[in-house]
Scaffold this active site. Structure first.
Site: not given
Length: 323
Positions: A78-79, A153, A176, A238, A240, A264, A288
């Site tokens: 994802v990142g 998100g 948003r 969880i 970054r 994490d 992680h």
């Protein structure tokens, strides 16, 4: 649909299941080979239509230069903060990642696990057992505690789904607009923009991060914000590690200015396991792995297959990040 030639870049240290599932699922539709860093890159990339990159760590200039025929660089994560996206933009190679929904379930479950371990003083309880004793420590409950979600998100929505049945109250920061049906479902006590983030740091019992790491969000949780937290509040990350002033966060726990940390993720690429905070009874950490469940492996592999098939069929790609 034509059959593509695909080269797969492994990630050092990753569970072998990733390689097994990705190569198997992609191999059902396309010709896939595994890149060997011990061999010349040019020969291996020759004729390749697409690159499947396990974590983005492998996207270096040498490989980008070798991928002269590639028309898709698919990241299996994802990142996308671990590589130089502009480098791929300059090469004119479309870049796609996997959506947050592919790892949201594992991340949300890990966040709940951290919160429960903190309130029930899991580390201290293990020490009591090791001494052959009973009845200590005194725990608490998450029911009626305020969970502040920074970002709303996929992983935050999944966490909200788990937290509400536990009786937790929600506060949300999200730039948003949130869909009315979600507001009706979760009934948050507060919804604000990032400009109003301080309120959550002052009031929440648990603060949980759900933001991507970008130049704008790096270090967004400053020492000043950490200082606003209640002494009974706990911090869950969880997302970054570099979103947070990690030293300020760790110091706050060591000085008992906050009640617990569950993380994490770690500043930089690797955890500093020799830091004194690792000895604190209310510090809980994972290497992680929260987002890398067996379900995540298959969901992300399917995203890669779907995008490769779309490319092979001249259909628009999904989840592009280079535009």
């Amino acid at each position: 649909m034509k059959r593509l030639k695909v080269i797969y870049l492994q990630q050092k240290g990753a569970d072998p299941l990733w390689d097994e599932v990705i190569t198997s699922m992609v191999g059902e539709h396309h010709d896939i080979r595994v890149y060997d860093p011990a061999q010349p890159a040019g020969e291996q990339f020759q004729g390749m239509d697409a690159v499947v990159d396990m974590g983005g760590w492998s996207a270096c200039q040498e490989l980008v230069d070798a991928a002269t025929g590639a028309k898709l660089w698919q990241i299996v994560t994802v990142g996308y903060d671990f590589f130089d996206l502009d480098m791929l933009r300059r090469a004119g190679i479309p870049v796609c990642h996997c959506p947050g929904s592919t790892s949201a379930a594992g991340l949300a479950e890990a966040a709940v696990m951290f919160m429960l371990m903190i309130v029930h003083h899991y580390n201290e309880a293990q020490e009591t057992l090791a001494r052959g004793k009973l009845y200590l420590p005194m725990g608490d409950e998450v029911e009626d505690k305020v969970l502040g979600l920074i970002g709303f998100g996929a992983s935050a929505k999944a966490l909200a789904n788990l937290a509400k049945p536990l009786g937790m109250r929600l506060m949300i920061v999200e730039p948003r607009e949130i869909e009315p049906e979600l507001l009706a479902k979760f009934q948050p006590e507060y919804v604000g923009t990032p400009a109003a983030m301080d309120r959550i740091f002052c009031e929440a019992d648990f603060i949980s991060l759900h933001l991507p790491l970008t130049p704008e969000t790096k270090g967004i949780v400053t020492a000043e914000k950490i200082a606003m937290m209640k002494p009974t509040a706990c911090f869950i990350n969880i997302a970054r590690g570099d979103l947070v002033d990690q030293e300020a966060l760790y110091t706050a726990l060591l000085e008992n200015r906050i009640a617990g940390i569950g993380t994490d993720v770690h500043a930089g690429k690797y955890p500093d396991s020799k830091h004194p905070v690792y000895q604190h009874p209310q510090f809980y950490a994972l290497p992680h792995v929260s987002g890398t469940t067996r379900g995540t492996v298959r969901r992300r592999s399917q995203v890669c297959v779907d995008n490769l098939n779309r490319f092979a069929s001249d259909a628009p790609l999904h989840y592009r990040i280079d535009q």
